[in-house]
Design a protein around this motif. Structure first.
Motif, PDB file in Angstrom:
ATOM      1  N   GLY A  37       1.160  -1.011  -0.117  1.00 47.09           N
ATOM      2  CA  GLY A  37      -0.516  -0.156   0.102  1.00 47.09           C
ATOM      3  C   GLY A  37       1.048   1.609   0.080  1.00 47.09           C
ATOM      4  O   GLY A  37       0.505   2.716  -0.439  1.00 47.09           O
ATOM      5  N   ALA A  38       1.597   1.428   0.384  1.00 50.93           N
ATOM      6  CA  ALA A  38       3.008   2.532  -0.041  1.00 50.93           C
ATOM      7  C   ALA A  38       3.215   2.394  -1.056  1.00 50.93           C
ATOM      8  O   ALA A  38       3.873   1.931  -2.295  1.00 50.93           O
ATOM      9  N   SER A  39       3.545   4.062  -1.245  1.00 47.95           N
ATOM     10  CA  SER A  39       3.839   4.653  -2.999  1.00 47.95           C
ATOM     11  C   SER A  39       5.444   4.341  -3.230  1.00 47.95           C
ATOM     12  O   SER A  39       6.438   3.217  -1.985  1.00 47.95           O
ATOM     13  N   LEU A  40       6.020   3.988  -4.112  1.00 51.85           N
ATOM     14  CA  LEU A  40       7.675   3.933  -4.938  1.00 51.85           C
ATOM     15  C   LEU A  40       8.556   4.282  -3.907  1.00 51.85           C
ATOM     16  O   LEU A  40       9.406   4.151  -3.218  1.00 51.85           O
ATOM     17  N   GLU A  41       8.315   5.142  -3.635  1.00 48.16           N
ATOM     18  CA  GLU A  41       9.013   6.943  -3.022  1.00 48.16           C
ATOM     19  C   GLU A  41       8.587   6.613  -1.580  1.00 48.16           C
ATOM     20  O   GLU A  41      10.138   5.968  -0.921  1.00 48.16           O
ATOM     21  N   GLU A  42       7.418   6.136  -0.896  1.00 43.41           N
ATOM     22  CA  GLU A  42       8.112   5.614   0.451  1.00 43.41           C
ATOM     23  C   GLU A  42       8.438   4.235   0.081  1.00 43.41           C
ATOM     24  O   GLU A  42       9.044   4.551   1.370  1.00 43.41           O
ATOM     25  N   SER A  43       8.513   2.918  -0.402  1.00 45.25           N
ATOM     26  CA  SER A  43       8.680   1.632  -0.437  1.00 45.25           C
ATOM     27  C   SER A  43      10.635   2.286  -0.479  1.00 45.25           C
ATOM     28  O   SER A  43      10.947   1.651   0.604  1.00 45.25           O
ATOM     29  N   LEU A  44      10.399   3.011  -0.810  1.00 46.66           N
ATOM     30  CA  LEU A  44      12.623   3.255  -1.145  1.00 46.66           C
ATOM     31  C   LEU A  44      12.577   3.086  -0.186  1.00 46.66           C
ATOM     32  O   LEU A  44      14.130   2.923   0.332  1.00 46.66           O
ATOM     33  N   ALA A  45      12.027   4.553   0.560  1.00 44.96           N
ATOM     34  CA  ALA A  45      12.713   5.223   2.212  1.00 44.96           C
ATOM     35  C   ALA A  45      12.434   4.151   2.427  1.00 44.96           C
ATOM     36  O   ALA A  45      13.950   4.124   3.791  1.00 44.96           O
ATOM     37  N   LEU A  46      11.505   3.466   2.908  1.00 43.96           N
ATOM     38  CA  LEU A  46      11.190   1.622   4.696  1.00 43.96           C
ATOM     39  C   LEU A  46      12.807   1.270   3.609  1.00 43.96           C
ATOM     40  O   LEU A  46      13.864   0.928   4.795  1.00 43.96           O
ATOM     41  N   TRP A  47      12.862   0.608   2.289  1.00 44.89           N
ATOM     42  CA  TRP A  47      13.922  -0.242   2.309  1.00 44.89           C
ATOM     43  C   TRP A  47      14.949   0.726   2.591  1.00 44.89           C
ATOM     44  O   TRP A  47      15.844  -0.545   3.324  1.00 44.89           O
ATOM     45  N   GLU A  48      15.483   1.742   2.567  1.00 39.44           N
ATOM     46  CA  GLU A  48      16.741   2.377   2.883  1.00 39.44           C
ATOM     47  C   GLU A  48      17.082   2.202   4.416  1.00 39.44           C
ATOM     48  O   GLU A  48      17.884   2.617   4.365  1.00 39.44           O
ATOM     49  N   ARG A  49      15.832   2.521   5.231  1.00 40.47           N
ATOM     50  CA  ARG A  49      16.107   3.076   6.402  1.00 40.47           C
ATOM     51  C   ARG A  49      16.214   1.246   7.105  1.00 40.47           C
ATOM     52  O   ARG A  49      16.556   0.841   7.654  1.00 40.47           O
ATOM     53  N   GLY A  50      14.904   0.850   6.174  1.00 46.53           N
ATOM     54  CA  GLY A  50      15.683  -0.630   6.890  1.00 46.53           C
ATOM     55  C   GLY A  50      17.164  -1.463   6.635  1.00 46.53           C
ATOM     56  O   GLY A  50      17.629  -1.691   7.806  1.00 46.53           O
ATOM     57  N   GLU A  51      17.813  -0.420   5.021  1.00 46.13           N
ATOM     58  CA  GLU A  51      18.870  -1.454   5.591  1.00 46.13           C
ATOM     59  C   GLU A  51      20.121  -1.085   6.611  1.00 46.13           C
ATOM     60  O   GLU A  51      20.909  -1.217   6.938  1.00 46.13           O
ATOM     61  N   ALA A  52      19.788   0.204   7.117  1.00 50.13           N
ATOM     62  CA  ALA A  52      20.379   0.631   7.733  1.00 50.13           C
ATOM     63  C   ALA A  52      20.066   0.570   9.394  1.00 50.13           C
ATOM     64  O   ALA A  52      21.159   0.365   9.590  1.00 50.13           O
ATOM     65  N   LEU A  53      18.525  -0.052   9.367  1.00 51.54           N
ATOM     66  CA  LEU A  53      18.759  -0.631  10.287  1.00 51.54           C
ATOM     67  C   LEU A  53      19.545  -1.805  10.599  1.00 51.54           C
ATOM     68  O   LEU A  53      19.912  -2.005  11.931  1.00 51.54           O
ATOM     69  N   ALA A  54      19.348  -2.425   9.702  1.00 53.07           N
ATOM     70  CA  ALA A  54      20.014  -4.218   9.865  1.00 53.07           C
ATOM     71  C   ALA A  54      21.085  -4.107  10.479  1.00 53.07           C
ATOM     72  O   ALA A  54      22.146  -4.432  10.990  1.00 53.07           O
TER      73      ALA A  54
END
Length: 85
Positions: A37-54
């Motif tokens: 349900g997230a936009s592409l831009e939101e999904s990319l931002a979430l992915w980047e944040r997830g990578e940094a958190l991991a």
């Protein structure tokens, strides 16, 4: 979801997170990505944040491994020294 929730955290902010905080945030990010349900831009931002958190979680775990190894080495050295006296 607001833009501020999806914005990647700065390295300084991530460095301040405990392992538990980083892991909790990572679980939340994964849940949001899996829900869709997230936009592409939101999904990319979430992915980047997830990578940094991991990465932050991995840094904590690596530090814990090193501390355990040092404690074992110290324990083994102390035991050998005490047994030879």
């Amino acid at each position: 979801m607001t833009e501020s929730n999806a914005a990647p955290q700065t390295p300084e902010t991530l460095d301040a997170l405990s392992y538990e905080e980083a892991r909790e945030q990572l679980v939340a990010v994964v849940g949001r990505l899996e829900a869709g349900g997230a936009s592409l831009e939101e999904s990319l931002a979430l992915w980047e944040r997830g990578e940094a958190l991991a990465k932050r979680c991995e840094e904590w775990l690596e530090g814990a491994r090193k501390r355990l190894a040092n404690a074992r080495d110290t324990s083994n050295d102390g035991g050998a020294a005490a047994g030879s006296q």
